[in-house]
Scaffold this active site. Structure first.
Site, mmCIF file in Angstrom:
data_model
loop_
_atom_site.group_PDB
_atom_site.id
_atom_site.type_symbol
_atom_site.label_atom_id
_atom_site.label_comp_id
_atom_site.label_asym_id
_atom_site.label_seq_id
_atom_site.Cartn_x
_atom_site.Cartn_y
_atom_site.Cartn_z
ATOM 1 N N TYR A 146 0.822 -1.217 0.000
ATOM 2 C CA TYR A 146 0.000 0.000 0.000
ATOM 3 C C TYR A 146 0.856 1.267 0.000
ATOM 4 O O TYR A 146 0.336 2.360 -0.223
ATOM 5 C CB TYR A 146 -0.952 0.022 1.208
ATOM 6 C CG TYR A 146 -1.930 -1.142 1.254
ATOM 7 C CD1 TYR A 146 -2.082 -1.990 0.169
ATOM 8 C CD2 TYR A 146 -2.700 -1.389 2.374
ATOM 9 C CE1 TYR A 146 -2.967 -3.066 0.206
ATOM 10 C CE2 TYR A 146 -3.590 -2.453 2.425
ATOM 11 C CZ TYR A 146 -3.711 -3.287 1.334
ATOM 12 O OH TYR A 146 -4.592 -4.350 1.383
ATOM 13 N N LYS A 195 4.293 -15.292 2.411
ATOM 14 C CA LYS A 195 4.152 -16.054 1.166
ATOM 15 C C LYS A 195 5.577 -16.343 0.691
ATOM 16 O O LYS A 195 5.988 -15.962 -0.411
ATOM 17 C CB LYS A 195 3.344 -15.210 0.165
ATOM 18 C CG LYS A 195 2.938 -15.933 -1.094
ATOM 19 C CD LYS A 195 1.831 -16.968 -0.887
ATOM 20 C CE LYS A 195 1.553 -17.717 -2.171
ATOM 21 N NZ LYS A 195 0.734 -18.915 -1.988
ATOM 22 N N ASP A 227 -2.142 -18.265 2.267
ATOM 23 C CA ASP A 227 -3.320 -18.961 1.737
ATOM 24 C C ASP A 227 -3.791 -20.033 2.726
ATOM 25 O O ASP A 227 -4.992 -20.209 2.972
ATOM 26 C CB ASP A 227 -3.053 -19.549 0.337
ATOM 27 C CG ASP A 227 -1.654 -20.133 0.180
ATOM 28 O OD1 ASP A 227 -0.844 -19.975 1.113
ATOM 29 O OD2 ASP A 227 -1.366 -20.752 -0.857
ATOM 30 N N ASP A 251 -4.575 -6.908 6.290
ATOM 31 C CA ASP A 251 -5.818 -6.230 5.936
ATOM 32 C C ASP A 251 -6.908 -7.275 5.683
ATOM 33 O O ASP A 251 -8.029 -7.205 6.213
ATOM 34 C CB ASP A 251 -5.553 -5.403 4.660
ATOM 35 C CG ASP A 251 -6.694 -4.473 4.299
ATOM 36 O OD1 ASP A 251 -7.660 -4.388 5.084
ATOM 37 O OD2 ASP A 251 -6.623 -3.831 3.238
ATOM 38 N N ASP A 255 -10.038 -8.800 8.548
ATOM 39 C CA ASP A 255 -11.479 -8.766 8.252
ATOM 40 C C ASP A 255 -12.086 -10.161 8.342
ATOM 41 O O ASP A 255 -13.197 -10.337 8.848
ATOM 42 C CB ASP A 255 -11.727 -8.186 6.852
ATOM 43 C CG ASP A 255 -11.967 -6.681 6.912
ATOM 44 O OD1 ASP A 255 -11.600 -6.070 7.941
ATOM 45 O OD2 ASP A 255 -12.509 -6.115 5.947
#
Ligand code: NAD
Length: 360
Positions: A146, A195, A227, A251, A255
């Site tokens: 970001y 990852k 994942d 992020d 959620d």
């Protein structure tokens, strides 16, 4: 002990829920013999209405002079509020992004805890949540995808867009240290999520996290690919304690973790910098649809205040007392409208605050 706390009620339901959290903090002071000095400051729409900008230097200075900030919520109804006629950099939410940046809040903490009294709100199968879960997503907030360089360009008639995921070892080290420190206050387990089978930034992340882990032999470290973590959160959330991860993965996972608790009005959060300082706020927004109606659930803000006691003021016993008071009120069958279920007693914002105070 004496502490300075800045209260930033903000917009919508913000003033109502912060008022109830302050009531509980006053109760903590009385019971445990502390003194909290409060200063109130503005942010978001409330600041626009008074000063024409969503965040002033005065609010930043007040926050910088405090041990911690307790915030309500920011923003209004985008369809009807005049705040959204302003250019994006002058809208309420711009104040939120700016205060996080100005205070260098690089670590975001979002707990996801399953209250046994609210099991029915959890969308997971009963056998999966039989033993409950109590995890905390620790997300790096100021680096990664970001904040990396980005561009969109056309070459030979083909549009291409580039985003860059950059982390240096210092950025990784400081969040890893926070993660291990916080795990020490909890169940002493860190799951570092990356990852590393694909990304260079993840391989550096893993290496630095392992270096930091060497200083915390009492904390168990495991690595998990993002994942797999997304799957494990719905397959067996009880396996996690602190989930430590970079900005974008955090992020998404935070959620997901909040969804499995099933109750938005219960979710607290904290954003920390390198010192003990932190900004504490509920995970939900300003709920303009119910603002001023004594309907808002103040528990997320009260639990954010408990996090503040634990992480910025080192008052663990007091934080435990607030969390237990919330549990007791739920066990007594009191609910705000958002978490109401059959056979329970529906109460308003003010009454919920009073009940938690009474059960301290
Ligand atoms: P929201 O979280 O404010 O509300 C979503 C739904 O949940 C609404 O129906 C609301 O009534 C309900 N709700 C939220 N908190 C509740 C509580 N404590 N008790 C009972 N019910 C509650 O999200 P939204 O409607 O998408 O956004 C409203 C405004 O809040 C927007 O301006 C948005 O930008 C802002 N926002 C701010 C923050 C923040 O301050 N960190 C976060 C998210 C959204």
């Amino acid at each position: 002990m004496e502490h300075k706390i800045v209260l930033i009620p903000g917009d919508g339901i913000g003033p109502e829920i912060v008022r109830e959290a302050k009531k509980v903090l006053d109760g903590v002071c009385e019971k445990y013999g502390h003194t909290f000095q409060y200063e109130e400051a503005l942010i978001g729409g409330a600041s626009i209405d008074t000063y024409g900008v969503p965040l002033t230097d005065e609010t930043i200075a007040a926050a910088n002079s405090a041990d911690a900030v307790l915030m309500g919520s920011v923003g209004g109804d985008a369809a009807t509020s005049p705040w959204y006629q302003l250019e994006p950099s002058k809208r309420p939410e711009a104040g939120l992004l700016k205060i996080r940046k100005e205070l260098n809040l690089f670590a975001n903490l979002r707990p996801a805890y399953l209250y046994s009294q609210l099991r029915e709100a959890c969308p997971l199968r009963p056998d999966i949540i039989e033993t409950g879960f109590d995890l905390l997503i620790m997300r790096e907030l100021t680096g990664g995808l970001y904040f990396g360089e980005r561009k969109t360009y056309e070459e030979n008639g083909v549009w291409t867009a580039v985003d860059t995921l950059v982390y240096n070892e210092q950025e990784i080290r400081r969040i890893a240290v926070k993660g291990f420190e916080i795990a020490r206050k909890r169940q002493k387990k860190v799951t570092s999520v990356d990852k590393a089978n694909v990304l260079d930034s993840s391989r550096l992340w893993r290496k630095v996290v392992e270096e930091v882990a060497a200083d915390y032999p009492d904390v168990k470290l495991e690595h998990m690919l993002v994942d797999n973590c997304a799957m494990q959160l719905v397959r067996d959330p009880g396996q996690f304690d602190v989930v430590l991860t970079e900005n974008m993965f955090g992020d998404i996972l935070s959620d997901e973790a909040s969804m499995i608790t099933g109750s938005i009005g219960m979710l607290s959060s904290a954003s920390l910098n390198e010192t003990k300082f932190g900004l504490y706020e509920p995970s939900h927004g300003s709920a303009p649809d119910i603002a001023g109606q004594d309907k808002a659930n103040p528990i997320a803000t009260i639990l954010s205040a408990a996090m503040m006691l634990r992480y910025s003021l080192d008052l663990d016993q007091e934080a435990d007392a607030v969390e237990q008071a919330v549990q007791k009120v739920l066990s007594q069958g009191y609910r705000t409208v958002d978490i109401m279920s059959e056979g329970c007693t529906c109460v308003g914002t003010r009454k919920m605050g009073e009940l938690i105070l009474k059960n301290l």
